[in-house]
Write an enzyme that holds these catalytic residues in place. Sequence first.
Site, PDB file in Angstrom:
ATOM      1  N   ARG A  92      25.032  47.039  54.741  1.00  0.00           N
ATOM      2  CA  ARG A  92      24.057  46.082  53.675  1.00  0.00           C
ATOM      3  C   ARG A  92      23.135  45.726  53.902  1.00  0.00           C
ATOM      4  O   ARG A  92      22.490  46.207  52.295  1.00  0.00           O
ATOM      5  CB  ARG A  92      25.497  44.850  53.856  1.00  0.00           C
ATOM      6  CG  ARG A  92      24.604  43.847  53.125  1.00  0.00           C
ATOM      7  CD  ARG A  92      25.486  42.520  52.889  1.00  0.00           C
ATOM      8  NE  ARG A  92      25.412  41.272  52.304  1.00  0.00           N
ATOM      9  CZ  ARG A  92      26.081  40.521  52.096  1.00  0.00           C
ATOM     10  NH1 ARG A  92      26.454  39.803  52.392  1.00  0.00           N
ATOM     11  NH2 ARG A  92      24.818  39.100  51.185  1.00  0.00           N
ATOM     12  N   ASN A 146      34.866  44.186  48.398  1.00  0.00           N
ATOM     13  CA  ASN A 146      34.217  44.806  47.522  1.00  0.00           C
ATOM     14  C   ASN A 146      33.429  46.114  47.160  1.00  0.00           C
ATOM     15  O   ASN A 146      33.286  46.226  48.371  1.00  0.00           O
ATOM     16  CB  ASN A 146      32.772  43.591  47.481  1.00  0.00           C
ATOM     17  CG  ASN A 146      32.749  42.362  46.967  1.00  0.00           C
ATOM     18  OD1 ASN A 146      33.536  42.485  45.610  1.00  0.00           O
ATOM     19  ND2 ASN A 146      32.305  41.309  47.574  1.00  0.00           N
ATOM     20  N   HIS A 197      32.562  40.447  38.883  1.00  0.00           N
ATOM     21  CA  HIS A 197      30.966  40.558  38.898  1.00  0.00           C
ATOM     22  C   HIS A 197      30.058  41.249  37.904  1.00  0.00           C
ATOM     23  O   HIS A 197      28.971  41.250  37.550  1.00  0.00           O
ATOM     24  CB  HIS A 197      30.118  41.715  40.239  1.00  0.00           C
ATOM     25  CG  HIS A 197      30.664  40.602  41.329  1.00  0.00           C
ATOM     26  ND1 HIS A 197      30.160  41.120  42.158  1.00  0.00           N
ATOM     27  CD2 HIS A 197      31.533  39.264  41.700  1.00  0.00           C
ATOM     28  CE1 HIS A 197      30.614  40.661  43.692  1.00  0.00           C
ATOM     29  NE2 HIS A 197      31.566  39.389  42.989  1.00  0.00           N
ATOM     30  N   TYR A 246      26.276  36.873  38.727  1.00  0.00           N
ATOM     31  CA  TYR A 246      25.638  38.181  39.186  1.00  0.00           C
ATOM     32  C   TYR A 246      25.211  38.756  37.428  1.00  0.00           C
ATOM     33  O   TYR A 246      24.195  40.236  37.470  1.00  0.00           O
ATOM     34  CB  TYR A 246      26.970  39.332  39.309  1.00  0.00           C
ATOM     35  CG  TYR A 246      27.466  38.991  40.663  1.00  0.00           C
ATOM     36  CD1 TYR A 246      26.758  39.792  41.941  1.00  0.00           C
ATOM     37  CD2 TYR A 246      28.416  38.125  40.953  1.00  0.00           C
ATOM     38  CE1 TYR A 246      26.691  39.721  42.878  1.00  0.00           C
ATOM     39  CE2 TYR A 246      28.825  37.553  42.351  1.00  0.00           C
ATOM     40  CZ  TYR A 246      27.908  38.312  43.595  1.00  0.00           C
ATOM     41  OH  TYR A 246      28.350  37.961  44.692  1.00  0.00           O
TER      42      TYR A 246
END
Length: 434
Positions: A92, A146, A197, A246
Amino acid sequence: MGLKIAVIGAGSTYTPELIDGFIRYQNRIPIDTLVFMDIFRWRLDTVGGMAQRMLDRAGYPLQIQLTTNRSEALDGADFVITQIRVGGMATRQADETIPPRYGVIGQETVGPGGIAKALRTIPVMLDIAHEMEQRSPQGWLINFTNPAGLISEALWRHSRVKTLGLCNLPTNMRMEIAAALNVPPDTVTLDYFGLNHLGFVRGVWVNGEDYTTPALEATIDSLRRDHNPVFSPELITALGLIPSYYLTYFYHHDRMVAEQRQAPQTRTERVREIEKELLKLYADPQQVEKPALLSERGGAHYSTAAVSLIADMIENTGATHIVNIMNQMTLPGLPPEAAVEVPCRITAEGAFPLPAAPIPPQVIGLIQAVKASEMLTIEAAVTGDKRTALQALLAHPLVPSFSTAQSLLATVLAEHRDYLPQFEAEFVTLEETQ
């Protein structure tokens, strides 16, 4: 007879939020077996212990089974909830820090970061789906992993498992709009459309009465009062739509990149701090309810979205939920197999998209471009073809040039090498294929 529910990636610090939902919905969801599976035993024991204490405190007579064996978890499961992160926080951090080197926002589900995450995650999720085909063919896979829509589309394109993709963001938007209108959330219905998103609220109803104009006005007023609004009020006026959070990475890209570069720490670094504290709390045998700190981790209303969906499937209620589902003919202008995030009628047989108006012209180009990038990302993840991965980056509206796409791909493949074995073959140039 009760249900078997398996949670894959149960070592997540989100899991007590899910347990909180099971406790609140215990009269509607008859769970006989609840299995937590994770590859990290210490996290599994820590989070599982916390979850069991929550159940015990609530007087819920259910014993959680903990396992690192995925097959054991999947055997005979009626519902499988997936919430995995391939590569953990280290990947990440890379998703957030690689793109800004090339002037592009670094975000784990949007743009190049989201593409990188999908390339790592799709093969693992397909392994889970193929094992479900053998061990729990009757089961439903509820995907929270995700990028949720893109992953869900990969699952129904390349497996036979019954899949619904779920995100808490539409639920959050309904709650926020209800608060702005000062009405109870359960009286609010949204005309919501788009991709995960990348969704928009086009219409708002309160007890069946059209409140779209008041909702837009309340949103604009709130943004004007905010000293650092997530969206420009003039943007909402121009669109005539309420975009999900987003979309700020698209409509205010330069500002978001600048803020990211100036921030004292990345979001990943902050999440790591929160997780460290949460796991310390979860390890405390005196901790018997989800801590307030969990709200800072993100995922607000996660349990509401997930558990209420499962309850309505079990009871065949026909209630409406906003989920990620195969488009079919719901949104003209997008492919039939594309994952779209739209209101659906929920029954024991699954989710059925409600009729929707065509995508408005002011946003259809953006949605189509991102969907093209998502479809190419799925193909690249499955085939390991580097040219297709390059095309996915080129198609994405946040990637400004061919040279940027080339650099991004080279860096992603190098820094995520351990999690992208499908790309080990040498790059084949366009000229070599002609």
